[in-house]
Write a protein that holds these residues in place. Sequence first.
Motif, PDB file in Angstrom:
ATOM      1  N   TYR B  75       0.721  -1.212  -0.082  1.00 24.60           N
ATOM      2  CA  TYR B  75      -0.050   0.054   0.120  1.00 24.60           C
ATOM      3  C   TYR B  75       0.879   1.353   0.011  1.00 24.60           C
ATOM      4  N   PRO B 116       1.326   5.400   7.413  1.00 24.06           N
ATOM      5  CA  PRO B 116       1.559   5.719   5.830  1.00 24.06           C
ATOM      6  C   PRO B 116       2.026   7.367   5.591  1.00 24.06           C
ATOM      7  N   PRO B 119       0.675  10.098   1.153  1.00 22.71           N
ATOM      8  CA  PRO B 119      -0.538   9.067   0.701  1.00 22.71           C
ATOM      9  C   PRO B 119      -1.058   9.728  -0.562  1.00 22.71           C
ATOM     10  N   GLY B 125       2.149   5.916  -2.635  1.00 30.76           N
ATOM     11  CA  GLY B 125       1.026   6.542  -1.633  1.00 30.76           C
ATOM     12  C   GLY B 125      -0.357   5.805  -1.575  1.00 30.76           C
ATOM     13  N   LEU B 126      -0.964   5.748  -0.320  1.00 29.49           N
ATOM     14  CA  LEU B 126      -2.105   4.984   0.104  1.00 29.49           C
ATOM     15  C   LEU B 126      -3.313   5.658  -0.976  1.00 29.49           C
ATOM     16  N   CYS B 127      -3.396   6.770  -1.393  1.00 32.55           N
ATOM     17  CA  CYS B 127      -4.527   7.147  -2.189  1.00 32.55           C
ATOM     18  C   CYS B 127      -4.728   6.184  -3.383  1.00 32.55           C
ATOM     19  N   TYR B 130      -6.048   2.635  -2.538  1.00 33.30           N
ATOM     20  CA  TYR B 130      -7.487   2.726  -2.274  1.00 33.30           C
ATOM     21  C   TYR B 130      -8.257   2.688  -3.487  1.00 33.30           C
ATOM     22  N   VAL B 142      -2.132   9.535   9.055  1.00 37.72           N
ATOM     23  CA  VAL B 142      -1.261   9.509   7.827  1.00 37.72           C
ATOM     24  C   VAL B 142      -0.554  10.874   7.829  1.00 37.72           C
ATOM     25  N   SER B 157      -3.902  13.953   0.114  1.00 36.54           N
ATOM     26  CA  SER B 157      -3.783  13.397   1.406  1.00 36.54           C
ATOM     27  C   SER B 157      -4.731  14.071   2.498  1.00 36.54           C
ATOM     28  N   LEU B 160      -8.081  12.499   1.912  1.00 35.87           N
ATOM     29  CA  LEU B 160      -8.221  11.094   2.591  1.00 35.87           C
ATOM     30  C   LEU B 160      -8.369  10.995   4.000  1.00 35.87           C
TER      31      LEU B 160
END
Lengths: 136, 227
Positions: B75, B116, B119, B125-127, B130, B142, B157, B160
């Motif tokens: 992730y 994280p 993001p 990054g997480l986004c 996702y 985050v 971010s 998020l």
Amino acid sequence: MRYEDVNIGDALGPSEMYLSKDQVRTYAKAMGMLAPRFTDDELARKEGLPGMITPGNMSLAILGKLVTDWIGESGARMTRLGVTYRQPVLPDHTIALNGFVTHKNDADRSVEMDIWIESDEAERLVIGTATVQFPA
Amino acid sequence: MSTVLDLHSHSEASEDSRAPLEAYLNWLKLRRAERPVDGIVLTEHRQFNRDADYRALEDKFGVMVLKASEVETDYGHILVFGVTDEMTRRFDFANVRLRAQELIDEVARMGGVAIPCHPGRPNVGLCEHYATKPPLENVVAVEVLNGGSRKGEDERSEELVARYGYGAIGGSDSHLVSLIGLCATRFDADVRSMEDLVRELKNGVYEPVDFRPRRKPVPHAVAVQSK
């Protein structure tokens, strides 16, 4: 400028430079870098780029000149230059060249500096460091 | 008393940084008025130097130095605070395909916290993850402000955080001496150790703080055609 005159925190620049598409094409052709991403907007876009981009070596050279301009007639010499390419440098934009002296090494009279190219939206496109050695 | 810490930085121990720790601390001392940071956390890429002792440098410059790690997962990149021997035995920090959910849960069980970072950044990054995978569980916070963010990344971010209700931290992600402390996290509490930091990240009150100078965009100059 002597080694003794240099202080941590001294700035290089900032100076601004308009990078034209003609300049980039001329550099790319002179260096034998004939990939269309350096010379042609439309063909560069077919590669997924936003348009033609500046060759990495040209960005490196521009930052090298920032350092050598700072050295001037001091008799010092740039002994190392290293950069990281974070985003493409797009021609037909004005870039800003920045730097700071970050460290002095009295033992060998060398100076470390941070240097970077900033976009016209204040994003750091290419970042790096350089070492300058002063004469005894 | 509040504490301001730059929670994300890389010294020359990371392969893509040439910044010596001493130069970081000297820079913060020189720039204290514009970057009032009490301490930094070294989050070297894919490693943790358990034995490094920075007390002499902390005393010399009056800036606290804590140690953590930035690891790579399915992730994106994650900062691990409160690293223990049990964690480094359980996870190979050099592995660039660690499982994020497992890491978050296990680090918490072992007394640390995994957060994280950047993001909003593409690929790491997480986004972006996702968009194609289910959201992670048990995310405490985050990194909302990252000193290396490109246009739009911090904004993604923030979206998020608004959507999932995560806590928000800031860090410079500095790889150059002069960029240290540009983003940081302000804690309401006094933070003097990694134990304090982990406790506050889990249960305390904190917010990201931005010390980046507000620069005017460079005006678009007139083109001069070469002959």
